[in-house]
Design an enzyme around this catalytic site. Structure first.
Site, short mmCIF file in Angstrom:
data_model
loop_
_atom_site.label_atom_id
_atom_site.label_comp_id
_atom_site.label_asym_id
_atom_site.label_seq_id
_atom_site.Cartn_x
_atom_site.Cartn_y
_atom_site.Cartn_z
N ARG A 90 0.82 -1.22 0.00
CA ARG A 90 0.00 0.00 0.00
C ARG A 90 0.86 1.27 0.00
O ARG A 90 0.53 2.27 0.65
CB ARG A 90 -0.93 0.03 1.23
CG ARG A 90 -2.01 -1.02 1.23
CD ARG A 90 -2.96 -0.86 0.07
NE ARG A 90 -4.12 -1.72 0.20
CZ ARG A 90 -4.16 -3.00 -0.16
NH1 ARG A 90 -3.09 -3.57 -0.71
NH2 ARG A 90 -5.25 -3.71 0.01
N SER A 113 -10.82 -0.79 3.33
CA SER A 113 -10.00 -0.84 4.55
C SER A 113 -9.58 0.56 4.94
O SER A 113 -9.00 1.27 4.12
CB SER A 113 -8.73 -1.67 4.32
OG SER A 113 -9.03 -2.96 3.90
N GLU A 147 -4.84 3.75 5.90
CA GLU A 147 -4.54 3.49 4.49
C GLU A 147 -5.09 4.66 3.66
O GLU A 147 -4.50 5.06 2.65
CB GLU A 147 -5.21 2.18 4.06
CG GLU A 147 -4.94 1.83 2.62
CD GLU A 147 -5.80 0.70 2.11
OE1 GLU A 147 -5.67 -0.42 2.60
OE2 GLU A 147 -6.60 0.95 1.20
N1 EPU Z 1 -10.80 -10.48 10.51
C1 EPU Z 1 -11.29 -10.28 11.77
N2 EPU Z 1 -12.41 -9.49 11.92
C2 EPU Z 1 -13.05 -8.96 10.86
C3 EPU Z 1 -12.56 -9.19 9.56
C4 EPU Z 1 -11.41 -9.96 9.40
O1 EPU Z 1 -10.75 -10.73 12.76
O2 EPU Z 1 -14.06 -8.27 11.09
C5 EPU Z 1 -9.59 -11.28 10.36
C6 EPU Z 1 -9.88 -12.68 9.87
O3 EPU Z 1 -9.11 -13.58 10.61
C7 EPU Z 1 -9.39 -12.70 8.44
C8 EPU Z 1 -8.27 -11.66 8.48
O4 EPU Z 1 -8.70 -10.68 9.43
O5 EPU Z 1 -8.93 -13.94 8.06
C9 EPU Z 1 -8.05 -10.98 7.13
O6 EPU Z 1 -9.31 -10.43 6.68
P1 EPU Z 1 -9.58 -10.15 5.14
O7 EPU Z 1 -9.35 -11.41 4.36
O8 EPU Z 1 -10.90 -9.51 4.99
O9 EPU Z 1 -8.42 -9.17 4.70
P2 EPU Z 1 -7.89 -7.83 5.37
O10 EPU Z 1 -6.49 -8.09 5.82
O11 EPU Z 1 -8.79 -7.26 6.39
C10 EPU Z 1 -6.83 -6.98 3.14
C11 EPU Z 1 -6.83 -5.73 2.34
C12 EPU Z 1 -8.11 -5.63 1.54
C13 EPU Z 1 -8.21 -6.82 0.61
C14 EPU Z 1 -8.17 -8.10 1.45
C15 EPU Z 1 -8.08 -9.33 0.58
C16 EPU Z 1 -5.48 -4.16 3.59
C17 EPU Z 1 -5.46 -2.93 4.43
N3 EPU Z 1 -6.67 -4.58 3.21
O12 EPU Z 1 -7.87 -6.86 4.10
O13 EPU Z 1 -8.04 -4.46 0.73
O14 EPU Z 1 -9.41 -6.77 -0.14
O15 EPU Z 1 -6.98 -8.11 2.28
O16 EPU Z 1 -6.84 -9.42 -0.01
O17 EPU Z 1 -4.41 -4.69 3.27
C18 EPU Z 1 -8.57 -2.13 0.82
O18 EPU Z 1 -7.36 -1.93 0.76
O19 EPU Z 1 -9.39 -1.18 0.87
C19 EPU Z 1 -9.06 -3.50 0.85
C20 EPU Z 1 -10.33 -3.78 0.97
#
Ligand code: EPU
Length: 338
Positions: free
Chosen positions: A164, A236, A332
């Site tokens: 990012r 995010s 972000e």
């Molecule tokens: N999780 C929680 N609580 C929640 C949601 C998620 O504990 O309410 C935990 C779960 O264990 C899950 C882990 O967080 O397995 C990761 O969640 P998720 O797969 O939704 O991914 P993220 O790390 O929250 C990142 C990117 C997203 C992207 C997804 C998929 C960042 C800041 N965000 O989110 O990007 O779509 O991975 O690759 O790196 C964005 O940048 O706006 C965005 C949506």
């Protein structure tokens, strides 16, 4: 070029907060750039290059010039046996472009489906999702240096892509990205290992199109869309924090459920959503500012929240994660005015 004054940014930010730009102009043609750069106001006031407004929080009015980039055009520049080089103008909608490629059966971008915003914004924060980042397919960024008016062709290494992050984010206000040249592989290498993607694909054969559909389904299930009736958001709000291995191990000893992913540089990326959820914020709402009930990393505007209210909520979340886990969260989204 006509700079409009005191323009509402309500429809130019996906948080849908009310804020005004002192000056606002839409850039539709490359030929307009020299005219724009000759304008005294652009040279002396703060400036913001805006795409779809899907990664900004206006906590107040913007006191300078907002340039909304609406340059259009998609061009297949070259192809050989293994790759296609495609130039896309900065104002094209990212998701529409991705769908256009997958509908032709071209692989490479399917995992980046349904990311809001424009093509020009994609390199700025090195958009990434489901195991793929823009940096994986970006060949060159074409950008005008605002202080000189010169056009630069910036190759992938010079773009300094990181999680990012990029040259354009580090040097905000210096560059106006006009187009992005992508190098798309012809060989299809499906990436469906990210949790949930294989399940969403079900029994159908993986193709660029079916994976794109699956990614859209996964995203729709946990992120608010941009349709009326859905809350405003920027996806995010915070980055997933990177911490040293020692801190990750200590945290995991106390909190075995904390998701942590090892990085090539030895550090660990922690799940910001998990940290925020543990602090009790998921589904929280104060007035119209809140945390999405389906994903703790997503701040939402349920209606008429102000940017200042959303920013206050973000700061309260940051403090509580810091106090409980000793982990510092970084937005972000771009917080404006700086
Ligand atoms: N999780 C929680 N609580 C929640 C949601 C998620 O504990 O309410 C935990 C779960 O264990 C899950 C882990 O967080 O397995 C990761 O969640 P998720 O797969 O939704 O991914 P993220 O790390 O929250 C990142 C990117 C997203 C992207 C997804 C998929 C960042 C800041 N965000 O989110 O990007 O779509 O991975 O690759 O790196 C964005 O940048 O706006 C965005 C949506």
């Amino acid at each position: 070029m006509h700079l409009e004054e005191h323009v509402s940014l309500l429809t130019h930010n996906t948080f849908r907060v009310e804020a005004r730009a002192r000056y606002f102009v839409t850039l539709e043609q490359l030929e307009e750039i020299p005219v724009l750069l000759a304008d005294e106001r652009l040279r002396t006031l703060p400036r913001l290059i805006l795409g779809g407004g899907s990664n900004v929080l206006f906590r107040d009015d913007f006191p300078g010039v907002v340039v909304r980039v609406a340059l259009q055009g998609i061009e297949l520049l070259d192809e050989d046996g293994s790759h296609r080089l495609v130039r896309v103008a900065a104002g094209e909608n990212w998701h529409d472009f991705v769908r256009w490629t997958v509908e032709q059966g071209w692989p490479g971008l399917e995992n980046l489906s349904l990311i809001p915003g424009t093509v020009g914004a994609a390199p700025v924060q090195n958009i990434g999702a489901y195991g793929v980042e823009l940096a994986d397919v970006c060949e060159v960024v074409e950008a005008v240096e605002l202080s000189t008016g010169e056009t630069h062709t910036i190759d992938r290494a010079a773009c300094r892509f990181a999680y990012r992050d990029s040259l354009f984010k580090q040097q905000a206000g210096r560059w106006l990205i006009t187009s992005v040249i992508l190098r798309l592989p012809k060989r299809f290498a499906p990436r469906i290992d990210y949790p949930g993607v294989r399940e969403a694909l079900g029994a159908v054969d993986p193709t660029p199109l079916t994976i794109s559909d699956a990614i859209c389904a996964v995203r729709r299930a946990k992120l608010p869309g941009l349709a009326p009736g859905e809350p405003g958001s920027v996806g995010s709000f915070f980055k997933n924090p990177l911490v040293q291995a020692g801190q990750a191990e200590a945290l995991r000893a106390s909190y075995p459920g904390l998701p942590a992913w090892s990085q090539p540089d030895g550090r660990f990326k922690l799940s910001a959503a998990w940290l925020i959820e543990q602090c009790g914020w998921k589904g929280y709402r104060e007035g119209d500012a809140g945390v999405y009930a389906k994903h703790a990393l997503v701040l939402v505007n349920h209606g008429r929240a102000t940017g200042a209210e959303l920013w206050r909520l973000a700061e309260a979340i940051r403090s509580s994660v810091w106090e409980r886990f000793g982990v510092s969260l970084t937005p972000e989204a771009l917080i404006l005015p700086a």
